[in-house]
Design a protein around this motif. Structure first.
Motif, PDB file in Angstrom:
ATOM      1  N   ALA A 143     -95.649 -96.448 -39.304  1.00 55.97           N
ATOM      2  CA  ALA A 143     -96.765 -96.550 -38.379  1.00 55.97           C
ATOM      3  C   ALA A 143     -97.520 -95.231 -38.305  1.00 55.97           C
ATOM      4  O   ALA A 143     -98.744 -95.181 -38.468  1.00 55.97           O
ATOM      5  CB  ALA A 143     -96.265 -96.966 -37.007  1.00 55.97           C
ATOM      6  N   ALA A 173     -99.123 -94.409 -41.641  1.00 53.50           N
ATOM      7  CA  ALA A 173    -100.298 -95.237 -41.885  1.00 53.50           C
ATOM      8  C   ALA A 173    -101.493 -94.659 -41.144  1.00 53.50           C
ATOM      9  O   ALA A 173    -102.585 -94.519 -41.699  1.00 53.50           O
ATOM     10  CB  ALA A 173    -100.024 -96.663 -41.415  1.00 53.50           C
ATOM     11  N   HIS A 174    -101.243 -94.299 -39.890  1.00 53.56           N
ATOM     12  CA  HIS A 174    -102.329 -93.753 -39.094  1.00 53.56           C
ATOM     13  C   HIS A 174    -102.861 -92.481 -39.719  1.00 53.56           C
ATOM     14  O   HIS A 174    -104.061 -92.276 -39.853  1.00 53.56           O
ATOM     15  CB  HIS A 174    -101.824 -93.483 -37.684  1.00 53.56           C
ATOM     16  CG  HIS A 174    -102.904 -93.044 -36.755  1.00 53.56           C
ATOM     17  ND1 HIS A 174    -103.091 -91.729 -36.414  1.00 53.56           N
ATOM     18  CD2 HIS A 174    -103.876 -93.743 -36.116  1.00 53.56           C
ATOM     19  CE1 HIS A 174    -104.125 -91.649 -35.601  1.00 53.56           C
ATOM     20  NE2 HIS A 174    -104.610 -92.856 -35.395  1.00 53.56           N
ATOM     21  N   ASN A 178    -104.579 -93.387 -42.969  1.00 65.80           N
ATOM     22  CA  ASN A 178    -105.783 -94.199 -42.791  1.00 65.80           C
ATOM     23  C   ASN A 178    -106.965 -93.392 -42.283  1.00 65.80           C
ATOM     24  O   ASN A 178    -108.101 -93.703 -42.607  1.00 65.80           O
ATOM     25  CB  ASN A 178    -105.490 -95.368 -41.854  1.00 65.80           C
ATOM     26  CG  ASN A 178    -104.729 -96.454 -42.584  1.00 65.80           C
ATOM     27  OD1 ASN A 178    -104.798 -96.510 -43.818  1.00 65.80           O
ATOM     28  ND2 ASN A 178    -104.022 -97.295 -41.857  1.00 65.80           N
ATOM     29  N   ASN A 179    -106.689 -92.374 -41.499  1.00 68.01           N
ATOM     30  CA  ASN A 179    -107.795 -91.559 -40.999  1.00 68.01           C
ATOM     31  C   ASN A 179    -108.526 -90.843 -42.121  1.00 68.01           C
ATOM     32  O   ASN A 179    -109.742 -91.003 -42.248  1.00 68.01           O
ATOM     33  CB  ASN A 179    -107.320 -90.596 -39.920  1.00 68.01           C
ATOM     34  CG  ASN A 179    -107.355 -91.274 -38.557  1.00 68.01           C
ATOM     35  OD1 ASN A 179    -108.294 -92.003 -38.253  1.00 68.01           O
ATOM     36  ND2 ASN A 179    -106.312 -91.078 -37.756  1.00 68.01           N
ATOM     37  N   LEU A 234    -108.438 -91.641 -45.180  1.00 66.30           N
ATOM     38  CA  LEU A 234    -108.993 -92.702 -46.028  1.00 66.30           C
ATOM     39  C   LEU A 234    -110.298 -93.225 -45.446  1.00 66.30           C
ATOM     40  O   LEU A 234    -111.253 -93.512 -46.171  1.00 66.30           O
ATOM     41  CB  LEU A 234    -107.994 -93.860 -46.159  1.00 66.30           C
ATOM     42  CG  LEU A 234    -106.887 -93.692 -47.185  1.00 66.30           C
ATOM     43  CD1 LEU A 234    -106.009 -94.945 -47.208  1.00 66.30           C
ATOM     44  CD2 LEU A 234    -107.467 -93.448 -48.573  1.00 66.30           C
ATOM     45  N   ALA A 235    -110.306 -93.332 -44.101  1.00 69.12           N
ATOM     46  CA  ALA A 235    -111.520 -93.793 -43.439  1.00 69.12           C
ATOM     47  C   ALA A 235    -112.667 -92.822 -43.721  1.00 69.12           C
ATOM     48  O   ALA A 235    -113.806 -93.239 -43.971  1.00 69.12           O
ATOM     49  CB  ALA A 235    -111.271 -93.914 -41.939  1.00 69.12           C
ATOM     50  N   LYS A 282     -99.040 -85.962 -35.091  1.00 71.41           N
ATOM     51  CA  LYS A 282    -100.104 -86.766 -34.482  1.00 71.41           C
ATOM     52  C   LYS A 282     -99.671 -87.286 -33.120  1.00 71.41           C
ATOM     53  O   LYS A 282    -100.408 -87.208 -32.146  1.00 71.41           O
ATOM     54  CB  LYS A 282    -100.452 -87.930 -35.420  1.00 71.41           C
ATOM     55  CG  LYS A 282    -101.697 -87.651 -36.253  1.00 71.41           C
ATOM     56  CD  LYS A 282    -102.890 -87.774 -35.373  1.00 71.41           C
ATOM     57  CE  LYS A 282    -104.281 -87.652 -35.950  1.00 71.41           C
ATOM     58  NZ  LYS A 282    -104.722 -86.587 -36.748  1.00 71.41           N
ATOM     59  N   GLU A 283     -98.423 -87.803 -33.103  1.00 73.06           N
ATOM     60  CA  GLU A 283     -97.921 -88.340 -31.839  1.00 73.06           C
ATOM     61  C   GLU A 283     -97.865 -87.237 -30.801  1.00 73.06           C
ATOM     62  O   GLU A 283     -98.274 -87.418 -29.652  1.00 73.06           O
ATOM     63  CB  GLU A 283     -96.531 -88.970 -32.031  1.00 73.06           C
ATOM     64  CG  GLU A 283     -96.084 -89.736 -30.788  1.00 73.06           C
ATOM     65  CD  GLU A 283     -94.654 -90.240 -30.874  1.00 73.06           C
ATOM     66  OE1 GLU A 283     -94.120 -90.292 -31.999  1.00 73.06           O
ATOM     67  OE2 GLU A 283     -94.091 -90.553 -29.810  1.00 73.06           O
TER      68      GLU A 283
END
Lengths: 577, 125
Positions: free
Chosen positions: A355, A358-359, A362-363, A365-366, A440-441
């Motif tokens: 999770a 991915a976050h 994905n950032n 990647l975004a 990140k968390e």
């Protein structure tokens, strides 16, 4: 004997350690098996031996008593008959001396006649004589020429005069046959004492004794109190020989002694002392004969005992073998199950990571997506001459790709391990690296993460992937324990020459002593519903595997500190999984 | 046809949100940018937006909280959520709380636009 023992030992060894098993059965199972076998043998054999010994003693006692009882009775009866016989003979003499006066008896003719009747009625009489007050034989009938012989200074004469009755010991008399003499005293009309003396052979003794000796191994005979044989003995000499053993002086009645005779034979001596006369009736039997039933029984019992011991031994051996095999199989199953759990746990921690990862991926990647999209838009709209914008887009794409690569590299570093792989590690770097997964968390939850690292800490030889898993577990726990905005302190220091330490302290909810005691147990969890209860038990397992220690210190509502000690060099041989 | 659509884009990744804004602008939207929940909330008070595109995971006030506050002031405001998480769990939760839809990062801009149109009850061009 030694050969036999060796054979036995070899057999035992073969049973104990079958070759093919010896190789594959680890030492602790062999030791477990040996201990169980010894313990079971002890608890079965010790009572068995005690019981067998007690029984044997009891049996021996009973059998002896039972066997000796009839012998004793025979001896008693024989002694009694013997006594009666002497009594009877004596009373015959008494009768004669009382029935006839001294004057009549001292007439040779009457004495002859009486002697003849006596011999006819009783048998065994050799001679008959009358001795007057002076000790002179005044009348005699018998094979010797003993008339007018004076006995006044002989012991038997005086004894007869004092006690009124006399019975001699056995002596060799007429025709070299053993004889016995008896005398009774009487008084004539003038008040002078006279004595009637008779001699008889001892053939009758044998008749009396023979029923005792019906058993061919029984030796029955008579001795006097001086130990002189009064009848022939089968093993200890002829009449008038000295009996080679001492007969304990004891009161009348029948006695039993177990002893060894001068020839070394083990014997049982049964003897009965006559009440009125100086004779002892003796029966001697070999012990072996008396105790024959006991020996037979003992032998049977011994076979039985040995058979049961062997049976017990085999049963114990067999059942222990089976038991240990089962234990071993169970252990192996447990290990496999635990490995599976470990794997599940690993999957779950990978899932947890997924999770976050991915976050994180994905950032960037975004961003790449948008930048690339923008570049496409620009080209589409024929605005590609706007070089600055294009360059910015491209460099942003490259930067984002870099971010992604960092993340994938960290992820690979975590996922890479299968076996234990040692490499030189900077523990601080491993902690920082691992924390990267959770940055990140931490950021989103406004957690304050403080580093108190000893930057001079020496490198240690350990497994990166395993350590990362341990640290990730610890951090995940710490993150779960603190509220948003909580504080986590990571520290490292050198404990001693051989050990480095790292600690993870949080100011979260802490835990009770009860919880602390159980946290390293598999399936213990306080996160009901979403915890596997495996994190810390696996962490513990890994740290042990790496040769380290883990310690926990916690106070409710104040926080928890986990301290991990790791050796600079891993312990000896490590099992590769 | 997108001229009148005022979209507020909220995400803590500044590069992402600015580029997205630029691309939407190229497609005729009127986008605004906020890089945190706080900023988004204050901007909502200052200006009337037709729609908000909101990232779920942000430092400080998270996406769900921002949505809750916006919805409490303006329940009709359409909100499209963005999530970087691999799972759809949070997105579903957001929809339960009144979001129009949720989209996963990285975005397909055409999909976003069609969702915006759908949310505003218009058919895409």
């Amino acid at each position: 004997m030694a050969d036999k023992m060796k054979k036995w030992w070899d057999l035992c060894r073969q049973i104990f350690e079958r070759d093919e098993e010896k190789k594959e059965m680890p030492r602790r199972y062999r030791r477990l098996r040996r201990n169980i076998i010894f313990l079971m043998l002890a608890v079965t054999l010790i009572p068995l031996v005690i019981m067998a010994a007690t029984n044997a003693m009891q049996y021996q006692k009973n059998i002896k008593a039972e066997r000796i009882k009839p012998i004793r009775a025979i001896a008693g009866k024989a002694a009694h008959s013997f006594e009666l016989f002497l009594e009877e003979r004596l009373s015959a003499i008494h009768f004669i001396s009382s029935s006839y006066s001294y004057e009549i008896l001292s007439g040779q003719a009457t004495l002859h006649r009486i002697f003849r009747i006596l011999r006819e009625e009783y048998g065994g009489y050799v001679d008959l004589g009358i001795i007057n007050n002076d000790g002179t034989k005044v009348a005699y009938t018998g094979p010797y020429d003993l008339l007018n012989k004076n006995y006044s200074n002989q012991q038997w004469f005086n004894e007869a005069r004092v006690r009124g009755v006399y019975i001699s010991d056995v002596f060799m008399g007429y025709r070299d046959l053993p004889h016995i003499a008896m005398a009774v005293q009487n008084l004539n009309d003038q008040g002078e004492s006279w004595i009637l003396r008779a001699t008889m052979d001892t053939k009758k003794f044998e008749d009396l004794i023979s029923p005792m000796g019906m058993d061919p191994i029984t030796d029955a005979f008579i001795v006097n109190s001086k130990g002189v044989l009064q009848s022939d003995s089968r093993n200890y000499g002829k009449v008038l020989d000295q009996f080679p053993m001492e007969i304990p002086s004891s009161d009348s009645g029948t006695h039993v002694r177990e002893l060894t005779d001068p020839d070394g034979r083990e014997i049982v001596m049964v003897y009965s002392r006559l009440i009125k006369y100086d004779f002892i009736l003796v029966m001697i039997l070999p012990q072996a004969n008396i105790f024959q039933p006991w020996h037979t029984l003992k032998q049977e019992m011994s076979y039985m005992f040995v058979a049961s011991v062997i049976a017990i031994f085999l049963v114990i051996l067999g059942s222990t073998h089976l038991l240990v095999k089962r234990i071993r199989e169970a252990d192996e199953k447990r290990v496999i199950a635990f490995r599976e759990l470990e794997y599940t746990q690993k999957l779950s921690s990978i899932g947890r990571l997924a999770a976050g990862v991915a976050h994180e991926i994905n950032n960037p990647l975004a961003i790449i997506n948008e930048k690339a999209g923008l570049l496409k838009d620009l080209v589409d709209q024929d605005k590609h001459h706007d070089k600055e914008k294009l360059m910015r887009g491209v460099s942003q794409i490259l930067q984002s790709v870099d971010r992604c690569r960092n993340i994938t590299h960290r992820l690979l570093g975590f996922a890479r391990r299968i076996g234990v792989q040692y490499e030189m590690l900077d523990i601080n770097e491993v902690i920082r690296d691992t924390l990267g997964f959770l940055e990140k968390e931490a950021h989103h939850r406004n957690l304050s993460i403080e580093f108190k690292f000893d930057e001079q800490i020496p490198k240690i030889s350990s497994d990166r992937g395993q350590l990362q898993q341990v640290i990730l577990n610890m951090l995940t726990n710490a993150f779960a324990a603190v509220k948003d905005g909580g504080q986590i302190v990571l520290s490292s220091w050198q404990k001693d020459d051989q050990t480095v330490a790292l600690a993870i302290r949080d100011n979260g909810h802490g835990m009770s002593e009860e919880t602390m005691r159980q946290i390293f147990e598999p399936f213990f969890t306080t996160k009901k519903g979403y915890g596997t209860g495996l994190g810390l038990s696996i962490t513990y397992g890994i740290i042990k595997k790496l040769g380290g220690e883990i310690k926990v210190d916690s106070k409710i509502d104040q926080g928890t500190t986990f301290t991990i000690f790791l050796p600079k060099t891993p312990p000896g041989e490590m099992e590769n999984e | 046809m997108n001229d009148s659509i005022k979209v507020l884009l909220v995400d803590d990744e500044e590069e992402f949100v600015t580029t997205l804004a630029e691309r939407l602008e190229m497609r005729g939207f009127d986008p605004s940018i906020a890089t945190s929940g706080d900023q988004a909330l204050s901007m909502v008070q200052d200006k009337a937006f037709d729609l908000i595109v909101l990232d779920l995971m942000m430092p400080g006030i998270g996406g769900l909280e921002v949505m809750k506050q916006i919805k409490s002031a303006n329940p009709e405001m359409p909100i499209i959520l963005l999530t970087g998480q691999g799972s759809t769990k949070e997105g579903m939760e957001g929809m339960n709380q009144g979001a129009f839809d949720f989209l996963m990062k990285p975005l397909d801009i055409e999909e976003l636009i069609s969702q915006i149109h759908e949310a505003l009850g218009k058919t895409s061009a």
